[in-house]
Design an enzyme around this catalytic site. Sequence first.
Site, short mmCIF file in Angstrom:
data_model
loop_
_atom_site.label_atom_id
_atom_site.label_comp_id
_atom_site.label_asym_id
_atom_site.label_seq_id
_atom_site.Cartn_x
_atom_site.Cartn_y
_atom_site.Cartn_z
N LYS A 38 40.99 37.33 34.48
CA LYS A 38 41.82 36.52 35.29
C LYS A 38 41.39 36.85 36.86
CE LYS A 38 45.38 36.86 37.58
NZ LYS A 38 45.22 36.02 38.66
N GLU A 80 41.58 50.28 40.40
CA GLU A 80 41.36 50.23 41.73
C GLU A 80 42.44 49.82 42.61
OE1 GLU A 80 38.68 51.86 42.58
OE2 GLU A 80 37.49 52.03 40.84
N CYS A 114 39.52 47.17 50.49
CA CYS A 114 40.37 48.36 50.35
C CYS A 114 39.46 49.51 50.93
CB CYS A 114 40.65 48.56 48.87
SG CYS A 114 39.19 48.49 47.81
N GLU A 122 48.35 48.89 54.81
CA GLU A 122 47.01 48.55 54.69
C GLU A 122 47.03 47.39 55.54
OE1 GLU A 122 45.79 47.78 50.72
OE2 GLU A 122 43.62 48.17 51.05
P1 ADP Z 1 46.49 40.94 46.72
O1 ADP Z 1 47.54 41.49 47.60
O2 ADP Z 1 44.96 41.37 47.16
O3 ADP Z 1 46.56 39.65 46.30
P2 ADP Z 1 47.39 41.65 44.18
O4 ADP Z 1 47.74 42.95 43.60
O5 ADP Z 1 48.70 40.75 44.31
O6 ADP Z 1 46.70 41.91 45.48
O7 ADP Z 1 46.60 40.79 43.39
C1 ADP Z 1 45.39 41.36 42.65
C2 ADP Z 1 45.49 40.51 41.22
O8 ADP Z 1 46.57 40.65 40.61
C3 ADP Z 1 45.47 38.94 41.42
O9 ADP Z 1 44.20 38.55 40.51
C4 ADP Z 1 46.68 38.54 40.89
O10 ADP Z 1 46.65 37.41 40.60
C5 ADP Z 1 46.89 39.56 40.13
N1 ADP Z 1 48.55 39.82 39.91
C6 ADP Z 1 49.63 39.73 40.73
N2 ADP Z 1 50.73 39.93 40.21
C7 ADP Z 1 50.42 40.26 38.99
C8 ADP Z 1 51.09 40.67 37.86
N3 ADP Z 1 52.57 40.90 37.90
N4 ADP Z 1 50.64 40.95 36.68
C9 ADP Z 1 49.48 40.93 36.58
N5 ADP Z 1 48.50 40.45 37.58
C10 ADP Z 1 49.06 40.27 38.87
#
Ligand code: ADP
Length: 487
Positions: free
Chosen positions: A183, A259, A293, A390
């Site tokens: 995903k 990560e 990061c 960050e």
């Molecule tokens: P960023 O702040 O860099 O967008 P996130 O951690 O929100 O970091 O997003 C990183 C990835 O995790 C993206 O692919 C996002 O769609 C996914 N993501 C966000 N929320 C969830 C969740 N509750 N469960 C699984 N994946 C998630």
Amino acid sequence: MTTSLTRTGLDTPTGLFIGGAWRASNSGKTFDVLDPATGEVIATVEDGDVADARAAMAAAASAQDSWAQTAPRERSVILRRAFELIIERTEELASIITAEMGKPLADARGEVAYGAEFFRWFSEEAVRISGDHTLTGDGKNRIIVTRAPVGPCILVTPWNFPLAMGTRKIGPALAAGCTVVFKPAEQTPLTALALADILVEAGVPDGVVNVVPTTNAAEVVGSWMASGSARKISFTGSTEVGKILLAQAAPTVMRTSMELGGNAPFIVAEDADVDRAVDGAMVAKMRNMGEACTAANRFFVHRSVADEFADRLAARMGSLKVGAGDGDGVEVGPLIDGEGRAKVQRLVDDALLRGARAVVGGTEAPGPGYFYPPTVLDGVDPASDLMSTEIFGPVAAVIPFDTEDEVIALANDTEWGLVGYVFTQDIDRALRMGERLEVGMVGLNTGLVSNPAAPFGGVKQSGLGREGGKVGIDEFLEYKYFAVPRS
Ligand code: ADP
């Protein structure tokens, strides 16, 4: 199921990629991908739902056994072909990355080279998976240790390196003999879909790689986590989401690689070569507009050189050309979205209120697009919010320090521990300080640590496990031990 990107005119896939076929979403819904330089829609992508997620997981699970049985050389050759195809298509992939993520084309080409390299590296590792053969202490039994793929893997990536974050996970997973459901971030699905296309051309069998873009990350990934078929999750993203996934991994005792965030200290000692430190700072801060990061978040500079360092860094950062990533000579693109930019402004305002001086920048650029000017803040109060957040933007905060003990304590005063940078001409001090930093990676007199041949990862709340290097493939392998009596 493809679309022509506005601005680039490139054809890119927009469907879900499941079981070797391009599909429309079960929900009948789509979502828009925006160009962060203009805020305009550049493509509309199928929006995967839970039924699509289940279909992808089923495809990965049913392909697992035959993929695990393939000869290592076969997996190696496929990854090697994919590496070559990515390199051949550098311009096309770089244009897609720039269009959906915003980084300048030159940086996007750099990401393509970096991202491709994970496939080359793991194509070489695929044929070097080895075990062990020893005897029990009393000599009565043989101990034969083999390595087996963990099984179907869930891969979840962020938007900041749309290609490299995918190849860094797909490469070792496929090399080890694991199938994947992937995903990508909702902001940057196009690069991931273009990558799926390349993997098909390289010969990846149906069901081995499945890609489900979605605006419902929690539901799609949640269904994979609860499926009982997945054996591992490899996630790159925020610490907040990482913790949710760690909790979701507990019921099935799923293996995890995480990560997560960083809050990198960049330390310039009084004996540092300031030219070299400024060069290093440009890379550690400005690579990817600070949206990494590994980005230096806190510049601790010895008081005797702090103003000189801040002025010289400001001169360099202030002369960078800001604009749309495909513009001529552009060195700094837009941030990913309005929310990301507002956060940067909030952190800058807080530091200024606490007495910092903006040597250059400090105020967001007017729209359209989410531009933020390269900014250097000098004399930053360690109580400022950006010390514990960050920044994820082109803002360098300079905090003066007086002693080594003081700077180590300041640098380690964070829940994160991904990377630290140390600039000094004294090798003994460099190693001593590097040893005392609570981080997974140390850049000594350099602002760049990322390399497919090196084990990337952090300690504390920056994550679990390592990506790349000799150990990268271990994350996708289990040990299996055979006890064999000697007769
Ligand atoms: P960023 O702040 O860099 O967008 P996130 O951690 O929100 O970091 O997003 C990183 C990835 O995790 C993206 O692919 C996002 O769609 C996914 N993501 C966000 N929320 C969830 C969740 N509750 N469960 C699984 N994946 C998630």
